[in-house]
Write a protein that holds these residues in place. Structure first.
Motif, PDB file in Angstrom:
ATOM      1  N   ARG A  57       2.542   2.894   4.664  1.00 24.67           N
ATOM      2  CA  ARG A  57       1.386   2.359   5.494  1.00 24.67           C
ATOM      3  C   ARG A  57       0.924   3.313   6.390  1.00 24.67           C
ATOM      4  NH1 ARG A  57       1.441   0.369  10.791  1.00 24.67           N
ATOM      5  NH2 ARG A  57       3.482   1.125  11.201  1.00 24.67           N
ATOM      6  N   LYS A  58       1.727   4.477   6.468  1.00 20.00           N
ATOM      7  CA  LYS A  58       0.961   5.626   7.491  1.00 20.00           C
ATOM      8  C   LYS A  58       0.053   6.560   6.527  1.00 20.00           C
ATOM      9  CE  LYS A  58       4.031   4.418  11.617  1.00 20.00           C
ATOM     10  NZ  LYS A  58       5.078   5.091  12.472  1.00 20.00           N
ATOM     11  N   GLY A  59       0.144   6.690   5.418  1.00 16.90           N
ATOM     12  CA  GLY A  59      -0.213   7.365   4.512  1.00 16.90           C
ATOM     13  C   GLY A  59       0.536   8.343   3.964  1.00 16.90           C
ATOM     14  N   ALA A  60      -0.274   9.475   3.453  1.00 13.19           N
ATOM     15  CA  ALA A  60       0.550  10.471   2.287  1.00 13.19           C
ATOM     16  C   ALA A  60       1.081  11.798   3.163  1.00 13.19           C
ATOM     17  CB  ALA A  60      -0.417  10.782   1.219  1.00 13.19           C
ATOM     18  N   ASP A 137      -0.776 -12.028   3.930  1.00 11.76           N
ATOM     19  CA  ASP A 137       0.051 -13.218   4.447  1.00 11.76           C
ATOM     20  C   ASP A 137       0.916 -13.806   3.304  1.00 11.76           C
ATOM     21  OD1 ASP A 137      -1.835 -14.487   3.031  1.00 11.76           O
ATOM     22  OD2 ASP A 137      -2.752 -15.627   4.819  1.00 11.76           O
ATOM     23  N   VAL A 138       1.180 -13.312   2.250  1.00 15.09           N
ATOM     24  CA  VAL A 138       2.179 -13.782   1.259  1.00 15.09           C
ATOM     25  C   VAL A 138       3.500 -13.212   1.425  1.00 15.09           C
ATOM     26  CG1 VAL A 138       0.160 -14.482  -0.180  1.00 15.09           C
ATOM     27  CG2 VAL A 138       1.201 -12.225  -0.415  1.00 15.09           C
ATOM     28  N   LEU A 163       4.475  -5.457   6.327  1.00 10.21           N
ATOM     29  CA  LEU A 163       4.282  -6.768   5.677  1.00 10.21           C
ATOM     30  C   LEU A 163       5.112  -8.010   5.814  1.00 10.21           C
ATOM     31  CD1 LEU A 163       3.925  -4.738   2.400  1.00 10.21           C
ATOM     32  CD2 LEU A 163       2.059  -6.028   3.363  1.00 10.21           C
ATOM     33  N   GLY A 164       6.178  -7.944   6.542  1.00  8.68           N
ATOM     34  CA  GLY A 164       7.279  -8.898   6.637  1.00  8.68           C
ATOM     35  C   GLY A 164       8.009  -9.002   5.485  1.00  8.68           C
ATOM     36  N   ALA A 165       8.017  -7.868   4.703  1.00  3.31           N
ATOM     37  CA  ALA A 165       8.558  -7.921   3.398  1.00  3.31           C
ATOM     38  C   ALA A 165      10.192  -7.485   3.318  1.00  3.31           C
ATOM     39  CB  ALA A 165       7.812  -6.894   2.484  1.00  3.31           C
ATOM     40  N   GLU A 166      10.656  -7.542   1.948  1.00  4.57           N
ATOM     41  CA  GLU A 166      12.074  -7.206   1.799  1.00  4.57           C
ATOM     42  C   GLU A 166      11.841  -5.733   1.301  1.00  4.57           C
ATOM     43  OE1 GLU A 166      15.787  -8.059  -1.073  1.00  4.57           O
ATOM     44  OE2 GLU A 166      14.268  -9.135  -1.171  1.00  4.57           O
TER      45      GLU A 166
END
Length: 198
Positions: A57-60, A137-138, A163-166
């Protein structure tokens, strides 16, 4: 997969859309080396998102510092020639950055001619932008390897949290799990995630 799959995206960022055959609303947007900004603007009516070895998310920036420390001359050449591919144009560099260190250097040989050269403009974009992932939002799954030569578990944890992801970390796996004969483990993780959606 029983459904249809389509691929696209900038060089170095393989994205794919899998339609399970039940209509576009059941599709899964996914990608290899796909960055969060591309995901947030994908525009597909997807049911879920799956990211494999994604640009954080914060880039490369983190990946850039890694390359500078380990392959300074390759990094200098890539900037002088505006060619990001110069970073992995030798087998030594490609092996270190793309595969697990547990594999012999010759393991990278079959893939050298298949390496895609991402544009320098894309690289600069990945340095500068901070995608707003709140629009995604998925349900999402982020998969990375513990031996990735570019990105770290902490960077992916930050992305997964946004992302609220695993987050699933594959032990002893580099940046390209499909090149290491680890495709089955990758498929199992994705299959389990998809089945868990009901």
């Amino acid at each position: 997969s029983r459904g249809r799959a389509s691929a696209g995206g900038a060089a170095g960022q393989k994205s794919w859309l899998i339609d399970a055959g039940l209509g576009a609303e059941t599709a899964f947007v996914g990608g290899i080396n796909l960055d969060g900004a591309s995901l947030s603007r994908a525009g597909h009516p997807a049911r879920a998102a799956i990211l494999v070895s994604p640009v954080p998310r914060k880039g490369a920036w983190g990946a850039t510092f890694k390359v500078v420390r380990r392959h300074p001359w390759r990094f200098l050449k890539s900037n002088l020639t505006l060619d990001v591919g110069a970073v992995v144009e030798t087998e030594e560099a490609a092996h270190h950055l793309l595969l697990s260190g547990s594999l012999p250097r010759e393991a990278i040989h079959p893939y050298m001619e298949r390496l895609e050269r991402a544009s320098y403009r894309t690289y600069m974009d990945l340095l500068m932008r901070r995608p707003d992932l709140s629009s995604v939002d998925v349900p999402a799954l982020v998969i990375g390897g513990t031996d990735d030569g570019f990105f770290t578990e902490a960077e992916w944890m930050d992305t997964a949290s946004a992302l609220g992801a695993e987050l699933v970390m594959l032990p002893g796996v580099g940046h390209q799990p499909m090149w290491e004969g680890r495709g089955q483990r990758l498929v199992e993780e994705i299959d389990g995630f998809v089945r868990g959606l009901g």
